[in-house]
Scaffold this active site. Sequence first.
Site: not given
Lengths: 338, 338
Positions: B201, B219, B215, B147, B311, B120
């Site tokens: 996680g 995006k 974050d 994104v 992920g 990013k």
Amino acid sequence: MVSLILVGFGGVGRALVEIMQNDADYLRSNFGFVPVVKAICERQGSLIDDNGLNLSNLLDLGDIASSPYWQAGLTTLEIIQEIKADILVECSWASNDGEPAFTVLKTAMQKKMHIVSSNKPPFYLKYGELKQIAQEKGVMMRIESTVLSAVPALAAETTLAGAHISSIRGILNGTCNYILTRMTQSKLPFKEALKEAQDLGYAEADPTMDINGKDAAGKIVILSNALLGWNKTIHDIKVQGIEDVTAEDIERAKREHKYIKHVCQAKDGKLSAGIELVPMDSSLAIMGSLNLVEFETKHAGPYTFIGRGAGGFEAASGVLSDIIHISTQLYDSKKENL
Amino acid sequence: MVSLILVGFGGVGRALVEIMQNDADYLRSNFGFVPVVKAICERQGSLIDDNGLNLSNLLDLGDIASSPYWQAGLTTLEIIQEIKADILVECSWASNDGEPAFTVLKTAMQKKMHIVSSNKPPFYLKYGELKQIAQEKGVMMRIESTVLSAVPALAAETTLAGAHISSIRGILNGTCNYILTRMTQSKLPFKEALKEAQDLGYAEADPTMDINGKDAAGKIVILSNALLGWNKTIHDIKVQGIEDVTAEDIERAKREHKYIKHVCQAKDGKLSAGIELVPMDSSLAIMGSLNLVEFETKHAGPYTFIGRGAGGFEAASGVLSDIIHISTQLYDSKKENL
């Protein structure tokens, strides 16, 4: 510049011309897209101008047969033989055997034209045959609007390529979904909900293909062929509609925290289209006239796309995305913007 | 065959190699895609084999530095100068100034390589500069996984081209959405919901960038640049996180039939990222760790895409879709399958 032959000037064809005209600046600056419409074919004749028809003038005409470029009796097949264009855009009509659209599409590809279509029957009846001609002739066949109008469902062939689509399911008919929603949320009887859908323009005057499930079934056939590499037709799917859903069925489902939905699925080599009880917190529990398609993938879980699956401007938007896609492939100079 | 230099062999890079290896038949038969990985660059050195590394052997290695092809100290920038490849695939790491990824991406494009990245910071800091280099050098820059991983959000540039995207909003951080969901549905306190997200996680060991909203803000900056043609950076957006949301806030919202959500938006030239009260029946009222992006369009209403936004395999799937896209552009012979 990309040259087009447009077949069909009904709701979709006219909306397409309107968008290309009104969005001309956006389309040119973002995609280098400058269309030249060389012909518009209708059943009674065709408009034709090898230099490109003036789209603005066209939209001002109530009846295109009153244009000085109108040639009564000139058929689509004659136009395809006479005129050289990059893309044949087919937004017309097909009967239960896929004609006349099937022959038009086939002939255009044989003349090395790329094709874009919003017409379902040719593709739920003879997808394999059309795809094979496209491959043999080295032309592109883009048919996004045959499924959920501009919802980029068929585009998932490439946009979800890495995730690897393994199965598909969805709520593929907005009229069915609207009727079931009204029956569920406001306890309307089926007939009253159908009448409301017709009054609001969601359902056709003859809503048979919507409520008997055939429209949705045709869409899952096309999705499975395009995205799972199958070679199915509408005859390979047992179709159930929503005609027999009663208020009692809906209330019984609710007591089990479920909704009744019309769901289509392509999974493990099998197609289905019919009534299902879905949990109230399922991604399929979408209300109103919206459509939904969900792709299960091998590597990254499910992806859900939601949007309006019908309507003239919606279908025209999907057709235009397909035209732009082909256009950007044809002109290398624009590749850096892909 | 398409040749790749892979920068970064962490969760995403390793997942990418695993998918390319295990899906080799599917990728070849569906997309004519046969990758040749010429080098894999890590911080301590690089693996290099101009004939293509054996991916299966690679995956068996616990530590790639134990491979006979490992050259300690050989840097990414040296590899870019030495090796000729079609695409540089960047799945490494960048600090707050976008380095070292920014220089790697820039240098690769100057050497006429196409680039794919899941990183990013270079793109929420210097999108305009990178895009300009791509255009000047005539190379493709594909960054879907910066994104929402494989959710085809940036692909909407072409897949929704005809509908004409006018604004964007979304639930762009899965950790925030998970925490707010648990606070809403099970009345967990913030700290307990965060702990649960970490245990499952969803959240990083250091979840600062997730919960402070940065974050998600990064995006929406990238989305607005790529899809609305803006030229924004993370410094152009006022960012609110979810740290200060209390159980009382959530209960108060519920009494008004609303949920508290972390929503990002790009509309009318302005970016925002922060807490919003959304009606319970809004498309934004999505629960769990899922991400959602919604495009308002000029011609066809809103389109909503939902999926896992984070992920290793999810990001690798998006990276692979980008690689395949470029690959099919490079090889004309496959064009009929687009």
